[in-house]
Motif scaffolding. Structure first.
Motif, mmCIF file in Angstrom:
data_model
loop_
_atom_site.group_PDB
_atom_site.id
_atom_site.type_symbol
_atom_site.label_atom_id
_atom_site.label_comp_id
_atom_site.label_asym_id
_atom_site.label_seq_id
_atom_site.Cartn_x
_atom_site.Cartn_y
_atom_site.Cartn_z
ATOM 1 N N ARG A 68 2.181 1.934 -3.529
ATOM 2 C CA ARG A 68 1.386 2.131 -4.259
ATOM 3 C C ARG A 68 1.290 3.403 -4.477
ATOM 4 N NH1 ARG A 68 -3.141 3.900 -4.605
ATOM 5 N NH2 ARG A 68 -3.756 3.767 -2.213
ATOM 6 N N ARG A 69 1.066 4.273 -2.893
ATOM 7 C CA ARG A 69 0.687 5.214 -2.970
ATOM 8 C C ARG A 69 2.270 6.256 -3.180
ATOM 9 N NH1 ARG A 69 -1.840 3.621 2.660
ATOM 10 N NH2 ARG A 69 -0.077 5.608 3.311
ATOM 11 N N GLU A 83 0.935 -0.614 0.001
ATOM 12 C CA GLU A 83 0.097 0.235 -0.145
ATOM 13 C C GLU A 83 0.744 1.646 0.141
ATOM 14 O OE1 GLU A 83 -3.231 3.009 -0.502
ATOM 15 O OE2 GLU A 83 -2.654 0.674 -0.679
ATOM 16 N N LEU A 118 0.147 4.004 -8.193
ATOM 17 C CA LEU A 118 -0.283 3.578 -9.051
ATOM 18 C C LEU A 118 -1.610 3.148 -8.016
ATOM 19 C CD1 LEU A 118 2.948 0.596 -9.541
ATOM 20 C CD2 LEU A 118 2.352 2.086 -10.566
ATOM 21 N N SER A 119 -2.816 2.229 -9.390
ATOM 22 C CA SER A 119 -3.671 1.494 -8.510
ATOM 23 C C SER A 119 -3.395 0.343 -7.844
ATOM 24 C CB SER A 119 -4.583 1.133 -9.783
ATOM 25 O OG SER A 119 -3.688 -0.471 -10.259
ATOM 26 N N HIS A 120 -3.809 -0.334 -7.130
ATOM 27 C CA HIS A 120 -3.330 -1.886 -5.789
ATOM 28 C C HIS A 120 -3.162 -2.631 -6.976
ATOM 29 C CE1 HIS A 120 -2.899 -4.428 -2.155
ATOM 30 N NE2 HIS A 120 -4.152 -5.532 -2.842
ATOM 31 N N ALA A 162 0.800 -2.056 -8.470
ATOM 32 C CA ALA A 162 1.092 -2.306 -7.628
ATOM 33 C C ALA A 162 1.801 -3.532 -7.056
ATOM 34 C CB ALA A 162 1.032 -1.486 -6.149
#
Length: 176
Positions: free
Chosen positions: A54-55, A51, A59-61, A64
């Protein structure tokens, strides 16, 4: 120089630095895209969550997870249960991943040193102080700090201005 000219020159410089950084880091990365930044972030923060990664990389989950799947398949990263939450997945580099991370950071450093070679040592020091001041002003959140430093050489940045500003912001959230 007028303010608009200074802003324009700084914008062009920022893009030139970004292009150099991206080109040199990508040359050592396992694939195009955010892989170089993923490897360097995981290298800096062993135990980084998907997470948080990703942030930091916007990126989207699922994006990622696919990136991590590729890094794991290439032997660069490994997943393990997060020590504080065994339901969560944490990431770390493998020995091959650490070698790749070092190559990415070395290529990045070399490109930036080359770009700064037109300045004398005193100018480099002054430019560094000004850049640190501007960076501190750009930090608004932990996610933003990770994003700013996603390709940083953390070993070279012993007194990181981004980290210092983030610590200050987290210590005094109501007064800023």
């Amino acid at each position: 120089m007028t303010d608009s000219k200074i802003e324009n020159v700084i914008g062009a410089l920022a893009l030139a630095f970004a292009d150099t950084l991206q080109r040199d880091a990508q040359a050592e990365a396992p694939e195009a895209g955010p892989a170089a930044a993923a490897v360097t972030l995981i290298g800096h923060v062993p135990g980084l969550s998907i997470e948080r990664l990703r942030r930091a990389l916007s990126l989207s989950h699922s994006g990622a997870v696919r990136l991590i799947d590729r890094l794991v398949a290439e032997g660069l990263a490994a997943r393990f249960a997060a020590p504080d939450d065994h339901r969560a997945v944490a990431l770390r580099l493998t020995p091959l991943g650490e070698t790749t991370c070092n190559a990415i950071l070395s290529a990045r450093q070399s490109g930036l040193a080359s770009a700064l070679a037109v300045l004398d040592p005193q100018e480099v020091q002054e430019f560094g102080k000004l850049a640190a001041k501007v960076l501190r002003g750009l930090v608004g959140s932990e996610d933003q700090a990770y994003r700013i430093c996603r390709l940083c050489n953390y070993i070279a940045c012993l007194e990181c201005p981004v980290e210092a500003e983030l610590s200050l912001a987290m210590a005094t959230p109501d007064t800023r």
